[in-house]
Motif scaffolding. Structure first.
Motif, short mmCIF file in Angstrom:
data_model
loop_
_atom_site.label_atom_id
_atom_site.label_comp_id
_atom_site.label_asym_id
_atom_site.label_seq_id
_atom_site.Cartn_x
_atom_site.Cartn_y
_atom_site.Cartn_z
N ALA A 334 0.84 -1.21 0.00
CA ALA A 334 0.00 0.00 0.00
C ALA A 334 0.87 1.26 0.00
CB ALA A 334 -0.92 -0.01 1.21
N ARG A 335 1.97 1.21 0.76
CA ARG A 335 2.86 2.37 0.78
C ARG A 335 3.59 2.55 -0.55
NH1 ARG A 335 5.12 1.56 6.99
NH2 ARG A 335 3.35 2.62 8.00
N GLU A 336 3.88 1.44 -1.21
CA GLU A 336 4.46 1.56 -2.55
C GLU A 336 3.46 2.20 -3.51
OE1 GLU A 336 6.56 -1.13 -6.06
OE2 GLU A 336 5.39 -2.10 -4.48
N SER A 337 2.21 1.80 -3.40
CA SER A 337 1.17 2.43 -4.23
C SER A 337 1.07 3.92 -3.92
CB SER A 337 -0.19 1.75 -3.98
OG SER A 337 -0.15 0.39 -4.35
N GLN A 338 1.16 4.26 -2.65
CA GLN A 338 1.13 5.67 -2.27
C GLN A 338 2.32 6.41 -2.87
OE1 GLN A 338 1.85 6.42 1.91
NE2 GLN A 338 0.56 8.25 1.90
N ALA A 339 3.51 5.79 -2.85
CA ALA A 339 4.70 6.43 -3.41
C ALA A 339 4.56 6.63 -4.91
CB ALA A 339 5.94 5.59 -3.10
N ILE A 340 3.94 5.66 -5.59
CA ILE A 340 3.72 5.79 -7.03
C ILE A 340 2.81 6.97 -7.32
CG2 ILE A 340 2.67 4.69 -9.03
CD1 ILE A 340 3.62 2.00 -7.89
N GLU A 341 1.71 7.07 -6.57
CA GLU A 341 0.79 8.18 -6.78
C GLU A 341 1.43 9.52 -6.41
OE1 GLU A 341 -1.97 7.58 -8.38
OE2 GLU A 341 -1.44 5.46 -8.33
N ASN A 342 2.24 9.51 -5.35
CA ASN A 342 2.92 10.76 -4.97
C ASN A 342 3.88 11.21 -6.06
OD1 ASN A 342 1.65 10.97 -2.49
ND2 ASN A 342 3.28 9.95 -1.36
N GLN A 343 4.54 10.26 -6.71
CA GLN A 343 5.45 10.63 -7.79
C GLN A 343 4.68 11.30 -8.93
OE1 GLN A 343 7.70 7.38 -9.40
NE2 GLN A 343 8.96 8.69 -10.71
N ILE A 344 3.51 10.77 -9.24
CA ILE A 344 2.68 11.38 -10.30
C ILE A 344 2.23 12.77 -9.86
CG2 ILE A 344 0.55 11.18 -11.60
CD1 ILE A 344 0.84 8.14 -11.42
#
Length: 493
Positions: A334-344
């Motif tokens: 879930a935190r990796e998903s959050q990091a992906i969205e934060n990068q976008i």
């Protein structure tokens, strides 16, 4: 577009003139000097460097579980009451040494080291962003002082002119050439001009104090800032550069990679773990055993001590851990998903910031040209209205309106000059080109390199290597004088 660049270059070389004819003093402060002071002493920047050094230690912390661990336990026991004196020694001293060498940890250590390394890289990019942010604030404060100094000068000139105009109106009223209404209009405009002057002086003081907070010293005779290096010829090129060099975007990318390694580290919790172990023990009864009892003879070594040593391997196979590995893995995903969205999200923000800064820079250039024409026309208009008033074809109100319009144009002009430089620097910051290395600053020594500390600490092994005690790096400003709206004149280039 090159016309705009040449216009900005000419603008930046002539910023401090602003209608003032003050010669450049020998003790003038330059923008490069202000930025160099902030680079060395700004507490926001020095604190960010300390935070990065703390982040560097995460790699050593991640390596520690994969290294050997050794320890010694010791004890001394005195028997205060012995129910069986013949079989129980009065006292004993014992010690045990143990050594554990991790052989395989399911990949958790390896992935945590990779995650920590990516975190350090993200922190280094955040440090770049902090440096650019501090520099942008210094540039804005520097230009604010220049602008507000000129605004105060224009307002003082306006007050002096209106005082002369009021005196002339009173003289003409005495001889019956003007009415009481004309005098009242002059008095009203003078009162408003004095109020505007007070506001401008207060703003100048605030700008000076903000400069001190950022740079650490009082602003003295600020010189013209140099041309900004590397301004882009188009907004598309600015965005392309930002997407490759913007520190916030690079930090978000490293944070995403760190999150991916955290997922792999969490999955390793279900894997077997293998360690090599060794231990040794020593017990000495200090001659307190009874000679005639059952402890005599072969029960003890001749020196009254018992020794033992062992070595082997230890295999741990997790069968059930209460659902902890699954929960940590899902959490890490879930935190990796959050990091992906934060990068976008950061990418979107960088694109918007770059385009906005470019638009603001271009708009300020056009505003400069327009207000320059407005000042030229306003000066001619004021001169003409005064001449026409002397022959009776214009009223005092016409003179006051023309003078007010000229003042507004002058203030807008110096404001546009300030906005153009600040917007240009903000554009460079968004592109990742607004750091000390990009600006060729003379900081009195080598530039701060965060990789030096990282390389120094990433492989440290010793438990007692505590480093140097903490000490302040930034300078304090308690000894600076309260600022006023007087002094600190802006020099002409």
């Amino acid at each position: 577009m090159m016309h705009h660049y040449r216009s900005l270059r000419a603008l930046l070389l002539g910023v401090p003139c602003l209608g003032l004819a003050t010669p450049a003093p020998l003790s003038a402060e330059t923008l490069q000097q202000a930025l160099a002071r902030a680079y060395r002493n700004n507490p926001t920047l020095t604190a960010a460097r300390a935070g990065q050094r703390a982040l560097d230690e995460n790699v050593a912390l991640a390596k520690a579980p994969g290294r050997p661990a050794a320890g010694i336990d010791g004890s001394f026991t005195e028997q205060l009451h012995r129910q069986f004196p013949d079989s129980t020694p009065r006292r004993n001293i014992s010690g045990q040494a143990s050594l554990s060498v991790p052989v395989y940890q399911g990949g958790t250590v390896r992935n945590r080291i990779k995650s920590a390394t990516e975190g350090v890289k993200a922190g280094q990019q955040d440090l770049r962003a902090t440096e650019a942010s501090v520099f942008a604030a210094v540039v804005a404060a520097y230009m604010d002082v220049i602008r507000d100094t000129s605004v105060v000068a224009y307002n003082r000139q306006n007050v002096a002119s209106l005082e002369t105009n009021l005196q002339a109106s009173n003289d003409r009223f005495e001889v019956g050439d003007l009415t009481r209404t004309d005098v009242a209009q002059s008095e009203s405009r003078l009162a408003l001009a004095r109020a505007s002057l007070q506001s401008a002086e207060a703003q100048l003081i605030a700008s000076k104090e903000n400069y001190i907070a950022l740079v650490g010293v009082e602003p003295e005779n600020l010189e013209a800032p140099p041309p900004l290096p590397g301004l882009p010829p188009s907004v598309d090129q600015a965005v392309a550069t930002a997407l490759s060099d913007n520190p916030d975007l690079l930090a978000a990318e490293h944070s995403r990679l760190a999150a991916r390694h955290d997922v792999n580290a969490a999955k390793g919790l279900v894997s077997p773990r293998l360690s090599a172990v060794a231990s040794g023990s020593y017990t000495d009864y200090l001659g307190s055993q009874d000679n005639g009892g059952p402890l005599a003879g072969t029960q003890f070594a001749p020196d009254g001590a018992v020794k033992a040593a062992s070595a082997g391997v230890q295999l741990t196979i997790p069968l059930y851990q209460g659902g902890q590995p699954g929960a940590q893995t899902r959490q890490s995903i879930a935190r990796e998903s959050q990091a992906i969205e934060n990068q976008i999200a950061v990418e979107r923000s960088v694109i918007a910031q770059t385009r906005s800064a470019y638009a603001a820079w271009q708009a300020s250039l056009h505003t400069i040209e327009s207000t320059r024409l407005a000042i030229s026309s306003g000066e001619l208009s004021l001169e003409g209205v005064r001449a026409e008033n002397s022959v009776g074809t214009r009223t005092i109100l016409d003179i006051l309106d023309s003078q007010r319009d000229l003042l507004n144009a002058q203030v807008q002009y110096v404001t546009a000059q300030r906005d153009a430089y600040v917007a240009g620097f903000s554009l460079l910051a968004a592109m990742g080109r607004a750091e000390a290395a990009d600006l060729n600053l003379d900081t009195g020594g080598p530039l701060y390199d965060p990789t030096v500390n990282y390389e120094r600490v990433k492989g440290k092994l010793f438990d007692f290597d505590f480093g140097s005690p903490a000490a302040p790096q930034a300078s304090r400003t308690v000894d600076t004088a309260p600022q006023s709206a007087d002094g600190g004149s802006v020099s002409a280039n």
